[in-house]
Design an enzyme around this catalytic site. Structure first.
Site, PDB file in Angstrom:
ATOM      1  N   TRP A 132       0.874  -1.194   0.000  1.00  0.00           N
ATOM      2  CA  TRP A 132       0.000   0.000   0.000  1.00  0.00           C
ATOM      3  C   TRP A 132       0.907   1.239   0.000  1.00  0.00           C
ATOM      4  CZ3 TRP A 132      -2.216   2.637   4.799  1.00  0.00           C
ATOM      5  CH2 TRP A 132      -3.243   3.539   4.441  1.00  0.00           C
ATOM      6  N   ASP A 212      -1.074  -6.058   9.224  1.00  0.00           N
ATOM      7  CA  ASP A 212      -1.994  -4.998   8.806  1.00  0.00           C
ATOM      8  C   ASP A 212      -3.288  -5.666   8.343  1.00  0.00           C
ATOM      9  OD1 ASP A 212      -3.235  -2.732   7.996  1.00  0.00           O
ATOM     10  OD2 ASP A 212      -1.784  -2.168   6.447  1.00  0.00           O
ATOM     11  N   LYS A 247     -13.436  -0.463   5.718  1.00  0.00           N
ATOM     12  CA  LYS A 247     -14.042  -1.185   4.603  1.00  0.00           C
ATOM     13  C   LYS A 247     -15.170  -2.096   5.079  1.00  0.00           C
ATOM     14  CE  LYS A 247     -10.787   0.697   2.452  1.00  0.00           C
ATOM     15  NZ  LYS A 247      -9.643   0.656   1.605  1.00  0.00           N
TER      16      LYS A 247
END
Ligand code: PMP
Length: 398
Positions: A132, A212, A247
């Site tokens: 990311w 993560d 999300k």
């Protein structure tokens, strides 16, 4: 004297620049596969019904806006830890894990980075290549030495051997960041046997993993996606986990997340947590309340929880169907084999394997917008547009 005279401008976020170009494109056939948010069939990023219902209750029941504590709302921390580690986790029972509420998963990563920089001097942090794009500048801003291990090779395949080979050479004590599921940007996840191999290297090299966990529920399911996190938490005495509710709860702008921590003893857990509270105080003082209150309300209520979990199932299925649908739509073009990986990847994103030149043609000739690396945000597709997309891909692959 001009105080700002020496300040130079920097380019904006390339993904947001892509969004501007998409918005300005008058072509009604345009497709936005750039921005990494979930979209439903009508192209909207919806608020889950469970969230709306929880919010209504909160508005009526809220009696104060006074600060919440440095670690956030305790019921949020407890319920989120149960979601991540499992309701029957012995770590929770034995007081070996804790959660600090943060502004989103990004806040949790920043808090983790500051903790490592201040409290574990000399440690570097190892990121997958690619990862990311925020990981690198975020940890660099904490003052950490940022390094990379290979993950996806030039042939657009997950290269576990190269990854393990590199991890074997990481200095003892360094931190290794692993995407717990739904790897961003590639969509390639480690299989259980790969995770076990990584765990062995982590143990042998005495590395500190930072998992993560930004997409719990978007891969194979809420429990399935937590498999690696729970394995590492059970097998290792010390571990950092960053959890995001952006999300899976659709709470993006409410900035909801936590840094979870597993320590060797409850006394050490308290020591580390005291450092985290101190660091958080200097970063954002106390965390925003609303999103975490929504999550706590949903997870603490059987009915809301069932509704939310069903809505999350729908989101996950929609993305999975778009993946297999695209591969099917490529069949008449003879490209199913070449893009078979799209259906095997997990989460919101796909490293398609399209080159920067092909991505540019998709944009210029077909108004299909994806990031130059060939990363497509799968949720940006829609069932009715798959044939158009497949046709466009076929043309640029000729
Ligand atoms: N980690 C990864 C890998 C992500 O993709 C994201 C969101 N794009 C985050 C962390 C943080 O998300 P947020 O701060 O919005 O919760």
């Amino acid at each position: 004297m001009s105080h700002f005279a020496a300040v130079v401008g920097v380019p904006g976020d390339p993904i947001l620049g892509l969004l501007d170009a998409y918005r300005a494109d008058p072509n009604p056939a345009k497709l936005d596969l750039g921005v990494g948010v979930y979209k439903d069939a009508s192209g909207l990023t919806p608020i889950p019904r469970a969230v709306k219902l929880a919010e209504r209750r909160l508005v009526d029941g809220e009696t104060t806006k006074t600060y919440i504590g440095g670690h956030g709302a305790p019921e949020f921390g407890e319920r989120l830890q149960q979601l991540v580690l499992g309701a029957d986790s012995t770590l929770l029972r034995d007081g070996l894990a804790g959660a600090t509420q943060t502004p989103g998963g990004t806040g949790a990563l920043r808090l983790a980075g500051e903790f490592i920089a201040r409290n574990l001097p000399g440690r570097g942090i190892w990121l997958s290549d690619p990862t990311w794009p925020i990981h690198e500048p975020l940890f660099a801003a904490c003052g950490l030495r940022v390094e990379h291990y290979p993950y996806v090779g030039a042939d657009n395949r997950l290269d576990v051997d190269a990854m393990l080979d590199a991890l074997q050479r990481v200095p003892a004590g360094d931190v290794v960041l692993l995407h717990a599921c739904c790897h961003n940007p590639t969509g390639f996840d480690l299989a259980p046997r790969d995770w076990k191999r990584v765990l062995e290297v982590v143990k042998a090299r005495e590395l500190l993993p930072l998992l993560d966990f930004a997409y719990q529920g978007f891969g194979d399911g809420l429990v399935e996606d937590a498999w690696a996190v729970r394995l590492f938490a059970a097998e290792l005495p010390e571990l950092l986990i960053t959890s995001s509710c952006s999300k899976n709860f659709g709470l993006y702008r409410e900035r909801t997340g936590a840094l979870l921590l597993r320590a060797e003893s409850s006394a050490k857990l308290a020591d580390v947590r005291s450092q985290l509270a101190l660091l958080a105080r200097g970063l954002w003082s106390t965390p925003p309340s609303h999103g975490a209150a929504v999550v706590a309300e949903i997870l603490g209520d059987a009915e809301l929880r069932a509704l939310w979990s069903a809505e999350l199932d729908d989101m996950r299925r929609r993305v999975a169907n778009l993946r297999s649908g695209l591969v099917e739509a490529l069949r008449p073009h003879g490209l199913t084999e070449r893009f078979a990986h799209v259906a095997q990847q997990r989460g919101m994103f796909s490293y398609t394997g399209l080159t920067a030149a092909q991505v540019a043609r998709l944009r210029d000739e077909f108004s299909v917008y994806l990031v130059g690396s060939g990363r497509a945000s799968v949720a940006g597709m829609s069932e009715e547009r798959l044939d158009y997309l497949a046709g466009a891909i076929a043309r640029v692959c000729e």
